[in-house]
Design a protein around this motif. Structure first.
Motif, PDB file in Angstrom:
ATOM      1  N   LYS A   1     -24.702  56.332  40.728  1.00  0.00           N
ATOM      2  CA  LYS A   1     -23.538  57.178  40.543  1.00  0.00           C
ATOM      3  C   LYS A   1     -22.827  56.872  39.228  1.00  0.00           C
ATOM      4  O   LYS A   1     -22.080  57.702  38.704  1.00  0.00           O
ATOM      5  CB  LYS A   1     -22.552  56.978  41.703  1.00  0.00           C
ATOM      6  CG  LYS A   1     -23.069  57.458  43.054  1.00  0.00           C
ATOM      7  CD  LYS A   1     -22.042  57.210  44.144  1.00  0.00           C
ATOM      8  CE  LYS A   1     -22.568  57.684  45.508  1.00  0.00           C
ATOM      9  NZ  LYS A   1     -21.579  57.425  46.584  1.00  0.00           N
ATOM     10  N   LYS A   2     -23.083  55.670  38.702  1.00  0.00           N
ATOM     11  CA  LYS A   2     -22.435  55.262  37.458  1.00  0.00           C
ATOM     12  C   LYS A   2     -23.096  55.894  36.230  1.00  0.00           C
ATOM     13  O   LYS A   2     -22.525  55.865  35.138  1.00  0.00           O
ATOM     14  CB  LYS A   2     -22.459  53.731  37.330  1.00  0.00           C
ATOM     15  CG  LYS A   2     -21.589  53.025  38.357  1.00  0.00           C
ATOM     16  CD  LYS A   2     -21.772  51.510  38.275  1.00  0.00           C
ATOM     17  CE  LYS A   2     -21.271  50.937  36.974  1.00  0.00           C
ATOM     18  NZ  LYS A   2     -21.376  49.442  36.946  1.00  0.00           N
ATOM     19  N   ILE A   3     -24.289  56.422  36.397  1.00  0.00           N
ATOM     20  CA  ILE A   3     -24.978  57.064  35.279  1.00  0.00           C
ATOM     21  C   ILE A   3     -24.383  58.469  35.089  1.00  0.00           C
ATOM     22  O   ILE A   3     -24.432  59.290  36.006  1.00  0.00           O
ATOM     23  CB  ILE A   3     -26.489  57.164  35.522  1.00  0.00           C
ATOM     24  CG1 ILE A   3     -27.094  55.762  35.647  1.00  0.00           C
ATOM     25  CG2 ILE A   3     -27.178  57.937  34.411  1.00  0.00           C
ATOM     26  CD1 ILE A   3     -28.561  55.757  36.037  1.00  0.00           C
ATOM     27  N   PRO A   4     -23.831  58.761  33.924  1.00  0.00           N
ATOM     28  CA  PRO A   4     -23.244  60.090  33.708  1.00  0.00           C
ATOM     29  C   PRO A   4     -24.301  61.189  33.787  1.00  0.00           C
ATOM     30  O   PRO A   4     -25.472  60.980  33.451  1.00  0.00           O
ATOM     31  CB  PRO A   4     -22.667  59.991  32.286  1.00  0.00           C
ATOM     32  CG  PRO A   4     -22.499  58.530  32.038  1.00  0.00           C
ATOM     33  CD  PRO A   4     -23.625  57.867  32.763  1.00  0.00           C
ATOM     34  N   LEU A   5     -23.867  62.361  34.199  1.00  0.00           N
ATOM     35  CA  LEU A   5     -24.776  63.499  34.302  1.00  0.00           C
ATOM     36  C   LEU A   5     -25.450  63.809  32.969  1.00  0.00           C
ATOM     37  O   LEU A   5     -26.587  64.280  32.927  1.00  0.00           O
ATOM     38  CB  LEU A   5     -24.000  64.732  34.784  1.00  0.00           C
ATOM     39  CG  LEU A   5     -23.659  64.784  36.287  1.00  0.00           C
ATOM     40  CD1 LEU A   5     -22.675  65.910  36.558  1.00  0.00           C
ATOM     41  CD2 LEU A   5     -24.930  64.981  37.102  1.00  0.00           C
TER      42      LEU A   5
ATOM     43  N   GLU B   1     -49.179  46.807  30.349  1.00  0.00           N
ATOM     44  CA  GLU B   1     -48.406  48.008  30.653  1.00  0.00           C
ATOM     45  C   GLU B   1     -47.221  48.179  29.718  1.00  0.00           C
ATOM     46  O   GLU B   1     -46.701  47.221  29.144  1.00  0.00           O
ATOM     47  CB  GLU B   1     -47.891  47.955  32.098  1.00  0.00           C
ATOM     48  CG  GLU B   1     -46.840  46.887  32.354  1.00  0.00           C
ATOM     49  CD  GLU B   1     -46.333  46.866  33.777  1.00  0.00           C
ATOM     50  OE1 GLU B   1     -46.845  47.636  34.615  1.00  0.00           O
ATOM     51  OE2 GLU B   1     -45.429  46.052  34.069  1.00  0.00           O
ATOM     52  N   ILE B   2     -46.830  49.434  29.560  1.00  0.00           N
ATOM     53  CA  ILE B   2     -45.502  49.767  29.068  1.00  0.00           C
ATOM     54  C   ILE B   2     -44.783  50.434  30.238  1.00  0.00           C
ATOM     55  O   ILE B   2     -45.428  50.930  31.176  1.00  0.00           O
ATOM     56  CB  ILE B   2     -45.533  50.711  27.848  1.00  0.00           C
ATOM     57  CG1 ILE B   2     -46.209  52.045  28.200  1.00  0.00           C
ATOM     58  CG2 ILE B   2     -46.212  50.050  26.672  1.00  0.00           C
ATOM     59  CD1 ILE B   2     -46.099  53.081  27.088  1.00  0.00           C
ATOM     60  N   THR B   3     -43.466  50.408  30.206  1.00  0.00           N
ATOM     61  CA  THR B   3     -42.690  50.992  31.299  1.00  0.00           C
ATOM     62  C   THR B   3     -41.785  52.088  30.758  1.00  0.00           C
ATOM     63  O   THR B   3     -41.125  51.898  29.727  1.00  0.00           O
ATOM     64  CB  THR B   3     -41.848  49.925  32.013  1.00  0.00           C
ATOM     65  OG1 THR B   3     -42.690  48.858  32.454  1.00  0.00           O
ATOM     66  CG2 THR B   3     -41.141  50.519  33.226  1.00  0.00           C
ATOM     67  N   ILE B   4     -41.791  53.212  31.445  1.00  0.00           N
ATOM     68  CA  ILE B   4     -40.896  54.319  31.110  1.00  0.00           C
ATOM     69  C   ILE B   4     -39.855  54.435  32.217  1.00  0.00           C
ATOM     70  O   ILE B   4     -40.183  54.747  33.364  1.00  0.00           O
ATOM     71  CB  ILE B   4     -41.662  55.650  30.964  1.00  0.00           C
ATOM     72  CG1 ILE B   4     -42.783  55.527  29.933  1.00  0.00           C
ATOM     73  CG2 ILE B   4     -40.684  56.766  30.582  1.00  0.00           C
ATOM     74  CD1 ILE B   4     -42.333  55.213  28.534  1.00  0.00           C
ATOM     75  N   PHE B   5     -38.611  54.145  31.873  1.00  0.00           N
ATOM     76  CA  PHE B   5     -37.505  54.264  32.819  1.00  0.00           C
ATOM     77  C   PHE B   5     -36.833  55.625  32.614  1.00  0.00           C
ATOM     78  O   PHE B   5     -36.472  55.976  31.485  1.00  0.00           O
ATOM     79  CB  PHE B   5     -36.470  53.165  32.594  1.00  0.00           C
ATOM     80  CG  PHE B   5     -36.990  51.769  32.779  1.00  0.00           C
ATOM     81  CD1 PHE B   5     -37.049  51.197  34.039  1.00  0.00           C
ATOM     82  CD2 PHE B   5     -37.420  51.029  31.687  1.00  0.00           C
ATOM     83  CE1 PHE B   5     -37.524  49.907  34.217  1.00  0.00           C
ATOM     84  CE2 PHE B   5     -37.892  49.737  31.846  1.00  0.00           C
ATOM     85  CZ  PHE B   5     -37.950  49.176  33.122  1.00  0.00           C
ATOM     86  N   THR B   6     -36.690  56.360  33.696  1.00  0.00           N
ATOM     87  CA  THR B   6     -35.982  57.641  33.635  1.00  0.00           C
ATOM     88  C   THR B   6     -34.670  57.508  34.392  1.00  0.00           C
ATOM     89  O   THR B   6     -34.662  57.177  35.589  1.00  0.00           O
ATOM     90  CB  THR B   6     -36.819  58.773  34.246  1.00  0.00           C
ATOM     91  OG1 THR B   6     -38.056  58.891  33.532  1.00  0.00           O
ATOM     92  CG2 THR B   6     -36.071  60.096  34.160  1.00  0.00           C
ATOM     93  N   LEU B   7     -33.562  57.728  33.698  1.00  0.00           N
ATOM     94  CA  LEU B   7     -32.249  57.623  34.332  1.00  0.00           C
ATOM     95  C   LEU B   7     -31.993  58.851  35.185  1.00  0.00           C
ATOM     96  O   LEU B   7     -32.302  59.980  34.793  1.00  0.00           O
ATOM     97  CB  LEU B   7     -31.154  57.471  33.280  1.00  0.00           C
ATOM     98  CG  LEU B   7     -31.269  56.274  32.328  1.00  0.00           C
ATOM     99  CD1 LEU B   7     -30.002  56.172  31.475  1.00  0.00           C
ATOM    100  CD2 LEU B   7     -31.507  54.973  33.071  1.00  0.00           C
ATOM    101  N   ASN B   8     -31.429  58.609  36.338  1.00  0.00           N
ATOM    102  CA  ASN B   8     -31.127  59.699  37.275  1.00  0.00           C
ATOM    103  C   ASN B   8     -29.682  59.564  37.736  1.00  0.00           C
ATOM    104  O   ASN B   8     -29.308  58.598  38.409  1.00  0.00           O
ATOM    105  CB  ASN B   8     -32.071  59.634  38.488  1.00  0.00           C
ATOM    106  CG  ASN B   8     -31.742  60.694  39.515  1.00  0.00           C
ATOM    107  OD1 ASN B   8     -31.343  61.810  39.174  1.00  0.00           O
ATOM    108  ND2 ASN B   8     -31.889  60.349  40.788  1.00  0.00           N
ATOM    109  N   SER B   9     -28.868  60.523  37.348  1.00  0.00           N
ATOM    110  CA  SER B   9     -27.466  60.494  37.746  1.00  0.00           C
ATOM    111  C   SER B   9     -27.319  61.029  39.156  1.00  0.00           C
ATOM    112  O   SER B   9     -27.752  62.142  39.459  1.00  0.00           O
ATOM    113  CB  SER B   9     -26.630  61.328  36.789  1.00  0.00           C
ATOM    114  OG  SER B   9     -25.305  61.438  37.266  1.00  0.00           O
ATOM    115  N   SER B  10     -26.725  60.221  40.005  1.00  0.00           N
ATOM    116  CA  SER B  10     -26.425  60.708  41.357  1.00  0.00           C
ATOM    117  C   SER B  10     -24.943  61.069  41.465  1.00  0.00           C
ATOM    118  O   SER B  10     -24.390  61.231  42.536  1.00  0.00           O
ATOM    119  CB  SER B  10     -26.780  59.651  42.402  1.00  0.00           C
ATOM    120  OG  SER B  10     -26.166  58.418  42.118  1.00  0.00           O
TER     121      SER B  10
END
Length: 286
Positions: A46-50, A274-283
């Protein structure tokens, strides 16, 4: 790790691989270290802005160029990272294996320059970066490559009028990490991601207002023997070795990369790079 322990682990690893057959030994040395995987993770809060919904952060770590990993391989890695079209790129330490013996040239700088990330490229020190008198050399190369050093400080990643905080620590083993200094002035209401080379530091991080820790260092053990597990994991990567963990009461989310290269032992078995791809998801509710 002292010399005696290292030799014992080396002997055990070699015997284990040879014991499973010559083909397995060849595979572990010549094939699997080149089988790069792309690990995808979704981070929701929820802390991730839209505004940052679907924002992509690419992590690569522990390239250890010079020890069975070449500049040509690094160039291919750069192309793979760019194909993912990340918004931001983070490097979590150990660029070359032995800085004092490495043949430094402009090729590695150009490879770093070629990494594309419109919202910034950031890096932290690993133990091999400080080792072998590499501290200043690696810093100079990374700066020329367009990367911003996070060494007990933080950067604000902005998009339109929204932001999240990216924090970085000095290497825990050979540097002088100071998480209090790094978080000075950080509003705990902002989503905060910490970069620290050694994953076991999470047991300290959990006591601070950090939402996610991203680490490397472990190499995922490099060699995993069925029914036995990891042959060896380095100091401060013995508790958290690979993948995703929840730590503490928050809980803190910890992600540990298996990294790219190898060190000490030129093998990977059941432990692909590996490489890692993080995708942010705003809740956050609209």
């Amino acid at each position: 790790m002292n010399r005696r322990t290292f030799l014992k682990r080396l002997f055990a690893s070699s015997i284990a691989l040879i014991g499973t057959g010559g083909g397995t030994y060849y595979y572990a040395k010549e094939i699997e270290p080149s089988l790069l995987t792309i690990q995808e993770e979704v981070i929701s809060s929820k802390k991730i802005p839209l505004t940052f919904n679907n924002f992509k952060i690419a992590q690569f770590s522990d390239t250890h160029i010079g020890f069975h990993y070449t500049n040509d391989q690094f160039n291919q890695l750069v192309k793979t990272i760019n194909k993912q079209k990340p918004d931001c790129v983070v490097f979590t330490g150990d660029l070359v294996d032995m800085p004092n013996k490495f043949d430094w040239n402009e090729e590695i700088v150009q490879s770093l320059i070629n990494i594309q990330a419109p919202y910034g490229k950031f890096w932290i020190y690993g133990n091999h970066d400080h080792g072998g008198y590499g501290t200043d050399i690696v810093k100079d190369v990374m700066e020329k490559g367009g990367f911003t050093l996070l060494q007990n400080n933080h950067s604000i990643v902005k998009k339109n009028n929204s932001k999240f905080i990216l924090v970085g620590l000095d290497d825990v083993m050979l540097g002088k990490p100071d998480i209090k200094e790094a978080l000075t002035g950080v509003n705990p209401h902002y989503y905060t991601i910490l970069l620290v080379h050694e994953p076991d530091f999470a047991d300290t991080t959990k006591n601070y207002p950090v939402d996610v820790q991203i680490s490397g260092h472990s190499h995922g053990g490099q060699i995993q023997i069925p029914f036995f597990g990891y042959i060896y994991t380095p100091h401060l990567a013995e508790k958290y070795v690979e993948g995703k963990y929840s730590v503490g009461g928050h809980p803190l989310q910890l992600f540990v990369s298996r990294g790219i290269g190898t060190t000490r032992l030129p093998y990977r078995f059941l432990c692909r790079p590996e490489i890692t791809i993080f995708t942010l998801n705003s809740s956050e509710k609209e």
